[in-house]
Design a protein around this motif. Structure first.
Motif, PDB file in Angstrom:
ATOM      1  N   LYS A 152      13.710  -4.395   6.729  1.00 18.15           N
ATOM      2  CA  LYS A 152      12.723  -5.237   7.388  1.00 18.15           C
ATOM      3  C   LYS A 152      12.345  -4.603   8.718  1.00 18.15           C
ATOM      4  N   ASP A 155       5.749  -5.176  11.896  1.00 15.08           N
ATOM      5  CA  ASP A 155       4.525  -4.409  11.704  1.00 15.08           C
ATOM      6  C   ASP A 155       3.722  -4.318  13.006  1.00 15.08           C
ATOM      7  N   ASN A 159       4.661  -8.861  13.173  1.00 15.19           N
ATOM      8  CA  ASN A 159       5.234  -9.685  12.104  1.00 15.19           C
ATOM      9  C   ASN A 159       6.351  -8.945  11.383  1.00 15.19           C
ATOM     10  N   LYS A 161       8.486  -7.678   8.345  1.00  8.14           N
ATOM     11  CA  LYS A 161       8.067  -7.443   6.974  1.00  8.14           C
ATOM     12  C   LYS A 161       8.983  -6.397   6.334  1.00  8.14           C
ATOM     13  N   ARG A 163       9.723  -3.310   4.077  1.00  9.91           N
ATOM     14  CA  ARG A 163       8.884  -2.165   3.735  1.00  9.91           C
ATOM     15  C   ARG A 163       9.751  -1.065   3.136  1.00  9.91           C
TER      16      ARG A 163
END
Length: 235
Positions: A152, A155, A159, A161, A163
């Protein structure tokens, strides 16, 4: 009148609401220049309807495809861009294996410039002004070892996220680049956060669209648009 070009598909990657497809021209199976089909949308992504074959299937990496174009339409460092003729379907004419793929591999001294890194990446960012001075935005490289990291990250809009990141050495330089290959993302996002060793692979590395950071700088990011693992490809 449409101009049909035959390419070896080397990327069908995630981009905004569509895909970024790219490949090298294949004339009598001889590697030619890079070609990236683009649309008239602001971010130039290709929709599902625009890229699908006559049977409704989606192009796959390593497909050999005939694609109709209207004209060459370079944009900054993305000199490979060609405006797609959206009124005609794409045609699959073949597929290659690992041995033939290696003929298309390039050997640049470096992946463009290596002067900037993001918080979670390594040599993954180029200032827009520097990127615009470049002559290309795509490479196909071979790496003897590739690791994929699933974790995680925050971004660019702040936020959190999950990836997938490709971590590899190329010519004694380390790169940690976000992966936009949807097949790889789907597979590894279903797994637990960890580091996975994929071994010998070919990678399509691309410079993405210009992006304005929170500090106001405009940059392009280096992205891994396709991961082609040797073990997953026929000889």
């Amino acid at each position: 009148m449409a101009v049909v070009k035959r390419i070896l598909c080397l990327a069908n990657s995630r981009k905004k609401s569509g895909r970024c497809v790219a490949g090298r021209e294949a004339l009598d199976n001889v590697p030619g220049p890079w070609i990236r089909p683009v649309s008239t949308r602001p971010n130039k992504e290709i929709s599902k309807d625009e890229r699908q074959y006559r049977d409704g299937s989606d192009p796959q990496v390593l497909d050999i495809i005939d694609i109709p174009f209207i004209q060459h339409q370079p944009y900054g460092c993305q000199t490979e861009n060609w405006l797609l003729d959206a009124n005609n379907r794409w045609t699959k004419v073949g597929q290659v294996g690992w041995v033939e793929l290696l003929r298309y591999v390039e050997n640049p001294a470096t992946l463009w410039t290596n002067t900037r890194s993001t918080n979670k990446g390594e040599n993954d960012e180029i200032l827009q002004a520097d990127a615009d001075a470049l002559q290309n935005s795509l490479f196909l490289i071979h790496v003897p070892s590739l690791k994929l990291r699933v974790f995680k990250s925050t971004d660019d809009l702040g936020n959190p996220k999950r990836r997938v990141q490709a971590d590899f050495m190329y010519r004694n330089i380390r790169y940690a680049l976000w992966v936009t290959d949807p097949v790889i993302e789907r597979d590894y996002m279903d797994r637990i956060d960890d580091t996975y060793d994929l071994g010998e692979s070919c990678l399509t590395v691309s410079l993405g669209e210009p992006f304005r950071k929170q500090n106001g700088e405009w940059c392009r990011y280096k992205l891994v648009a396709a991961v082609i693992q040797r073990e997953s490809v026929k000889p």
